[in-house]
Write a protein that holds these residues in place. Structure first.
Motif, short mmCIF file in Angstrom:
data_model
loop_
_atom_site.label_atom_id
_atom_site.label_comp_id
_atom_site.label_asym_id
_atom_site.label_seq_id
_atom_site.Cartn_x
_atom_site.Cartn_y
_atom_site.Cartn_z
N UNK A 163 0.77 -1.20 -0.11
CA UNK A 163 0.02 -0.10 -0.20
C UNK A 163 1.05 1.20 -0.08
N UNK A 164 0.74 1.99 -1.29
CA UNK A 164 1.72 3.24 -1.16
C UNK A 164 1.28 4.29 -0.18
N UNK A 165 2.40 5.25 0.13
CA UNK A 165 2.20 6.08 1.08
C UNK A 165 1.29 7.02 0.64
N UNK A 166 0.14 7.55 1.65
CA UNK A 166 -1.04 8.39 1.43
C UNK A 166 -1.84 8.01 0.23
N UNK A 167 -2.05 6.91 -0.18
CA UNK A 167 -2.74 6.23 -1.06
C UNK A 167 -4.27 6.08 -0.69
N UNK A 168 -5.35 6.07 -1.29
CA UNK A 168 -6.73 5.84 -0.83
C UNK A 168 -6.85 4.44 -1.09
N UNK A 236 -14.34 0.00 5.45
CA UNK A 236 -13.79 1.41 5.72
C UNK A 236 -12.95 1.79 4.71
N UNK A 237 -12.78 2.97 4.35
CA UNK A 237 -11.57 3.55 3.61
C UNK A 237 -10.44 3.75 4.43
N UNK A 238 -9.15 3.56 4.13
CA UNK A 238 -8.01 3.68 4.80
C UNK A 238 -6.94 4.38 4.03
N UNK A 239 -5.89 4.74 4.93
CA UNK A 239 -4.96 5.63 4.36
C UNK A 239 -3.68 5.42 5.31
N UNK A 240 -2.41 5.15 4.67
CA UNK A 240 -1.26 4.95 5.56
C UNK A 240 -0.27 5.97 5.21
N UNK A 241 0.25 6.68 6.30
CA UNK A 241 1.42 7.61 5.94
C UNK A 241 2.68 6.86 6.30
N UNK A 306 -13.67 12.03 4.95
CA UNK A 306 -12.53 11.64 3.97
C UNK A 306 -11.33 11.53 4.92
N UNK A 307 -10.63 10.13 4.07
CA UNK A 307 -9.26 10.30 5.19
C UNK A 307 -8.23 11.23 4.55
#
Length: 694
Positions: A163-168, A236-241, A306-307
């Motif tokens: 999962x790429x940085x800051x991707x939805x 859920x939507x999620x996002x990883x930094x 929104x994330x």
């Protein structure tokens, strides 16, 4: 000597006896406090509504970088026993970040979205959409979105995807069995970056309004269609930094550009730092995600919306509502000092020119380079390149200069954070046409801003130079406050040439006479002037310091300022962002005042003024590319230059310092506990006053 009064609300105190050691303010907390001041702009009723939303997105963008860089560094420090940074420190920073983000989303949901709706700008969730709107969204999903989505059901042969940085992304828990009869329950849907995050509905579907839908709402409404024959029980939507600093051992690579190019491909998959999910995400799903990213629950941020609020910039850009934006401001061309139609070279032979952006146009700088490119008598052009953007008229002009046979030296900083790819691309394009491209000095970022032109004039060569506190980027020059300096002064130009020579050849050169550079002399020069002021204060004379910078974190400079204040010097610091010096503490920092100005434009100019007597020779004013941080003083190539012309000094004081010391609309004052208080809700705004002046 030019006197600069403190603000009426903050007259100098009589210095008390020192009250013990000074404890500096926490840098990370100070950065978060700056973002609170930006968020406060989004809370102001007197700021146009879409601009309030823009401030909200700026906070999100700033916080992304805060986690990518600062929090990543804290986590790394907690793993080093001798760092002095504990997990308690990390928890304190995370707690402050949680509070700020919760306030941000409360403002978004409870204030800004209802206010936009009252103005006819409506963001429609699935439940809000009527039959015709749902039909349009369904067709948009089927034709524009679904073909780009590839849901992945997890099992031993389908592991958790990268999962790429800051991707939805979406996570879903499924009931039933897949096409092969297996009961794999968790699926991940990665959303490509190419898809728009905000979609405007056709006007016919929202009569009398402008209707928008978020991509997350579109996917959420049709998520079940990605898993035919199965039920989506929860999602859920999620996002990883992730840690996004490019780590390259410059001592161990033979080609820095190639090494950084390779690093760009893996940057998006660095160490996970933060996980964002919506607040309705079930514990079993966010616990699963935390486990996959090896994150503690402290790193979980459950948000009510929104994330990625940054992407709401797309709504601001698409909205037809000029009345909800700041009034248009056209930067002024300084015709009184640079008459249109007159050669800039000819004008500079008559004297130096100072430009104050964005109140004055950046176009004279572009014209300066364009004239150099088109002039057959110009033989050489040298320029530093830090942040120019993916598209740049200045870089195009440098390329054209090479094609016209001029010698071009470009010092490209490849490690300008988050601009590495653009700078690498420009370096390659410049090299392809024959420019001499170097990447500065190993271990030091080249942050100095210089443009030098060498021209044949009769039997001699004359140099012309441009120095700046900001970047060679025409777009940000409309948004950032900066000062530029154009000159044909032989001594200044010779110093700039020597700096270019040193950056290219890495040989020792004579110490510059007019310019002051880091890491060699800038820190010592600033300390010397502070100590001069302190000595004048002890002798009972005039002792004044006013500094305008973006950040103050260097311990030695802070200690010197504190000592000067204790000696009786009157000190005003205008620090936009992080400031670790606690002002106003009895017996310690009584004579030091700190304020921050957050307005329409990003305060970016660096100015340092010192007075240690009553004569004209008892003061100095410097413009600089450097903030007062250890990294700028010791780990970067920086530049500062004194303004020796009294009229130019007075102009910088009148425009760059005094209005900010007396701003009563957009200024905040810092207290000794690290808290900021808005000076007033009305009254004078420095930026507005300067806009009116021009």
């Amino acid at each position: 000597m030019i006197e600069i009064r403190p603000s009426a609300a903050a007259e100098p105190a009589v210095a008390a006896a020192p009250a013990g050691p000074l404890k500096l303010l926490n840098r990370e907390r100070s950065i978060l406090q700056f973002n609170r001041r930006v968020l406060a702009q989004a809370q102001r009723d007197d700021v146009p509504l879409l601009e309030r939303l823009r401030y909200l997105t700026i906070v999100s963008s700033n916080l992304d970088e805060f986690f990518e860089v600062r929090v990543a560094d804290i986590i790394e420090a907690t793993r080093q026993p001798d760092s002095g940074v504990s997990r308690h420190d990390l928890a304190a920073v995370a707690g402050a970040a949680h509070e700020l983000i919760d306030e941000q989303y409360a403002l978004f949901n409870d204030v800004l979205m209802p206010a936009l709706q009252r103005q006819g700008l409506v963001v429609l969730n699935h439940a809000d959409r009527n039959a015709e709107q749902r039909k349009w969204v369904a067709r948009f999903f089927e034709t524009q979105v679904r073909p780009l989505l590839v849901p992945v059901s997890l099992d031993p042969s389908h592991p958790f995807p990268l999962v790429a940085n800051k991707s939805l992304n979406f996570i879903a828990r499924l009931s039933g069995r897949d096409a092969f009869g297996r009961a794999n329950q968790i699926a991940i849907v990665k959303v490509p970056r190419v898809l728009p995050r905000v979609i405007r509905l056709p006007d016919a579907l929202t009569p009398g309004q402008q209707g928008f839908v978020l991509l997350t709402s579109v996917i959420r409404a049709h998520l079940a269609e990605l898993f035919p024959g199965r039920e989506v029980e929860s999602f859920s939507q999620f996002r990883v930094t992730r840690d996004s600093d490019l780590e390259v051992d410059e001592d161990d690579v033979t080609n820095l550009r190639q090494a950084l190019r390779s690093g760009l491909t893996t940057r998006h998959f660095g160490l996970a730092i933060r996980l964002e999910v919506v607040n309705t995400c079930p514990p079993e799903l966010y616990s699963f995600l935390l486990e996959q990213f090896s994150l503690p629950e402290l790193a979980l941020y459950r948000v009510n919306g929104p994330v990625n609020l940054v992407r709401l910039n797309q709504l601001i850009d698409q909205a037809d509502a000029d009345g909800l934006r700041f009034p248009h401001f056209e930067a002024h061309w300084p015709a009184d000092r640079l008459p249109r139609g007159q050669s800039i070279f000819e004008r500079l032979r008559a004297g130096d020119v100072l430009l104050h952006h964005p109140f004055e146009s950046f176009e004279p700088v572009v014209q300066f380079l364009r004239e150099a490119v088109e002039d057959p008598d110009v033989l050489a052009i040298k320029q530093t390149i830090y942040r120019t953007g993916a598209q740049s008229v200045l870089m195009d002009l440098l390329i054209e200069a090479v094609r016209r046979g001029k010698e071009v030296l470009a010092v490209v900083e490849l490690k300008a954070r988050f601009d590495e790819e653009a700078n690498i691309n420009w370096a390659e394009r410049l090299e392809a046409v024959g420019a001499q491209v170097v990447y500065g000095i190993v271990g030091l970022k080249t942050h100095a801003k210089m443009l030098l032109v060498t021209r044949r004039e009769g039997a001699r060569l004359r140099r012309y130079v441009h120095l700046s506190t900001g970047n060679y980027n025409p777009r940000t020059a409309r948004l950032y406050t900066d000062l530029g300096f154009l000159s044909a002064d032989a001594a200044v130009a010779a110093d700039a040439d020597a700096v270019f020579l040193q950056l290219a050849s890495q040989t020792k050169v004579r110490p510059p006479h007019q310019l002051v550079t880091a890491p060699f002399a800038l820190h010592k020069r600033m300390l010397r002037h502070i100590n001069q002021v302190a000595a004048a204060a002890r002798a009972g004379g005039v002792a004044r310091i006013v500094v305008k910078i973006n950040a103050l974190t260097d311990p030695a400079l802070i200690a010197a300022l504190v000592e000067a204040g204790q000696a009786g010097a009157s000190i005003d610091l205008i620090v936009r962002g992080a400031c670790m010096l606690p002002p106003g503490l009895p017996g310690l920092t009584d004579n030091i005042r700190v304020r921050s100005v957050v307005g329409r434009f990003l305060e970016h100019s660096r100015i340092a003024y010192f007075a240690w007597g009553e004569g004209d020779d008892d003061e100095a004013l410097y413009l600089s590319s450097a903030d007062w941080m250890s990294r700028n003083m010791f780990r970067r190539i920086e530049l500062a230059w004194p303004l020796r012309d009294k009229a130019l000094r007075q102009r910088v004081i009148d425009e760059g310092l005094v209005p900010y010391l007396h701003d009563e609309r957009e200024a905040w004052t810092l207290d000794g506990e690290g808290r900021y208080r808005r000076v007033a809700e009305g009254g004078l705004s420095a930026q507005q006053a300067l806009m009116r002046r021009y």
